[in-house]
Enzyme design. Sequence first.
Site, PDB file in Angstrom:
ATOM      1  N   HIS A  55       0.240  -8.115  -5.524  1.00 32.79           N
ATOM      2  CA  HIS A  55       0.503  -8.183  -6.964  1.00 32.79           C
ATOM      3  C   HIS A  55       0.634  -9.635  -7.382  1.00 32.79           C
ATOM      4  O   HIS A  55       0.620 -10.542  -6.554  1.00 32.79           O
ATOM      5  CB  HIS A  55       1.732  -7.365  -7.347  1.00 32.79           C
ATOM      6  CG  HIS A  55       3.038  -7.856  -6.784  1.00 32.79           C
ATOM      7  ND1 HIS A  55       3.341  -7.808  -5.441  1.00 32.79           N
ATOM      8  CD2 HIS A  55       4.135  -8.412  -7.393  1.00 32.79           C
ATOM      9  CE1 HIS A  55       4.561  -8.297  -5.247  1.00 32.79           C
ATOM     10  NE2 HIS A  55       5.054  -8.665  -6.411  1.00 32.79           N
ATOM     11  N   HIS A  57       2.968 -11.670  -8.799  1.00 32.46           N
ATOM     12  CA  HIS A  57       4.150 -12.532  -8.835  1.00 32.46           C
ATOM     13  C   HIS A  57       3.954 -13.788  -7.987  1.00 32.46           C
ATOM     14  O   HIS A  57       3.353 -13.743  -6.916  1.00 32.46           O
ATOM     15  CB  HIS A  57       5.392 -11.761  -8.372  1.00 32.46           C
ATOM     16  CG  HIS A  57       5.942 -10.846  -9.418  1.00 32.46           C
ATOM     17  ND1 HIS A  57       6.857  -9.861  -9.142  1.00 32.46           N
ATOM     18  CD2 HIS A  57       5.705 -10.766 -10.762  1.00 32.46           C
ATOM     19  CE1 HIS A  57       7.168  -9.218 -10.262  1.00 32.46           C
ATOM     20  NE2 HIS A  57       6.490  -9.739 -11.248  1.00 32.46           N
ATOM     21  N   HIS A  60       4.299 -14.284  -4.300  1.00 33.61           N
ATOM     22  CA  HIS A  60       3.292 -13.612  -3.468  1.00 33.61           C
ATOM     23  C   HIS A  60       1.921 -14.282  -3.574  1.00 33.61           C
ATOM     24  O   HIS A  60       1.048 -14.003  -2.760  1.00 33.61           O
ATOM     25  CB  HIS A  60       3.174 -12.143  -3.867  1.00 33.61           C
ATOM     26  CG  HIS A  60       4.418 -11.362  -3.604  1.00 33.61           C
ATOM     27  ND1 HIS A  60       4.537 -10.435  -2.585  1.00 33.61           N
ATOM     28  CD2 HIS A  60       5.632 -11.397  -4.215  1.00 33.61           C
ATOM     29  CE1 HIS A  60       5.753  -9.930  -2.590  1.00 33.61           C
ATOM     30  NE2 HIS A  60       6.442 -10.500  -3.574  1.00 33.61           N
ATOM     31  N   ASP A 131       6.197  -5.340  -2.771  1.00 33.39           N
ATOM     32  CA  ASP A 131       7.520  -5.124  -3.357  1.00 33.39           C
ATOM     33  C   ASP A 131       7.689  -3.706  -3.890  1.00 33.39           C
ATOM     34  O   ASP A 131       8.480  -3.473  -4.810  1.00 33.39           O
ATOM     35  CB  ASP A 131       7.762  -6.125  -4.486  1.00 33.39           C
ATOM     36  CG  ASP A 131       8.022  -7.527  -3.985  1.00 33.39           C
ATOM     37  OD1 ASP A 131       8.041  -7.743  -2.762  1.00 33.39           O
ATOM     38  OD2 ASP A 131       8.165  -8.439  -4.834  1.00 33.39           O
ATOM     39  N   HIS A 169      10.047  -8.629   1.683  1.00 32.25           N
ATOM     40  CA  HIS A 169      11.319  -9.357   1.569  1.00 32.25           C
ATOM     41  C   HIS A 169      12.341  -8.829   2.567  1.00 32.25           C
ATOM     42  O   HIS A 169      12.346  -7.642   2.907  1.00 32.25           O
ATOM     43  CB  HIS A 169      11.901  -9.212   0.158  1.00 32.25           C
ATOM     44  CG  HIS A 169      11.134  -9.911  -0.903  1.00 32.25           C
ATOM     45  ND1 HIS A 169      11.304 -11.242  -1.205  1.00 32.25           N
ATOM     46  CD2 HIS A 169      10.173  -9.445  -1.747  1.00 32.25           C
ATOM     47  CE1 HIS A 169      10.499 -11.576  -2.195  1.00 32.25           C
ATOM     48  NE2 HIS A 169       9.798 -10.503  -2.537  1.00 32.25           N
TER      49      HIS A 169
END
Length: 255
Positions: A55, A57, A60, A131, A169
Site C-alpha cells: 500500500h 503509506h 512502506h 498492515d 510491524h
Amino acid sequence: MLSVTPIPALSDNYIWLMRQDDSSSIAVVDPGDATPVIELIEREGLTLDTVLITHHHHDHTGGLDELKQRYRPHVYGPHNPSIAGIDTPLADGDQCSVLGRRFEVIATPGHTLDHISYFAAGIPALLLCGDTLFFGGCGRLFEGTPEQMHDSLTRLAELPDDTLVFAAHEYTLANLRFAKAADPGNSRLDAVIAQCQALRDQDRPTLPSHLGTEREINPFLRSGDAALQASAADHGATDSALATFATLRAWKDNF
C-alpha cells in the site's frame, strides 16, 4: 527453498527479505527505508530482483525510489498512481512470480483503500499482508470502513492454518495486551503472550505468526465468537459480527 527473513527498519517496521538458498537474487517487501536494504545488498553481494508493495503509506514505500534508481528491480504493487515506480500494477485475483514462487494477489482494503496482500500456496504457505493482519491485531482504519476491513480479514482467515503470516510491524505485545483485555477468558493467550515476551526480551522478532494461531487468539478474526461479542457489548456493540468488529477496532484505537 524460499526463505523469508526480516530487515528491521524505521522504528518498528520489518522489510521482508525473500531469497532462494542457492541464489544471490533477492526480493523485498515494503521498503520504507532504502538504507538497511542497500547495506545488506552491498555487504553480501546480492542482486535486488523484485520489490513488492502492499500500500501507499510512506513507511512502506519511502525507500522505493532510491532502490529503483540504484538496482532497477521489477516492482509490483497496487493500482495507485500516487506510488511512483510500480512496473506492474496488481488487482484482486492477479498473480505474480517472485524468485520462482507464485503469489496470488488478495485485495485487502480497510487500512487503506489500495491495500493488497500476497499469498503463496505450498509448503510453507506464505502471506505478506502489510498492515492488514498483525500478530494478535489488525491495522487502523485510515481510509476504509469497518465493513471493508472485516471482509478483508475474513478472506485472510480462510487461508490454511499453517500459513506463515508476515505482517509489517512489530506491534505484537501491544496487540496481545488488548486481546487479553477483550477476551480475558481465552487461556490460549497466556502461552502466546509468554512466548512473544520471551522473544522480545532477546530482541528477536515475534513474526511470522501462524494463521491457525491467529484464529485462536486474534480478536479481530473472532468477532463472531460469543465471548467477544459479550465483551464488545459492554462498549456499545450489538450482537452482529460486524458491529463487534467495529467496536473492537474503535476500542483498540483508544486502548
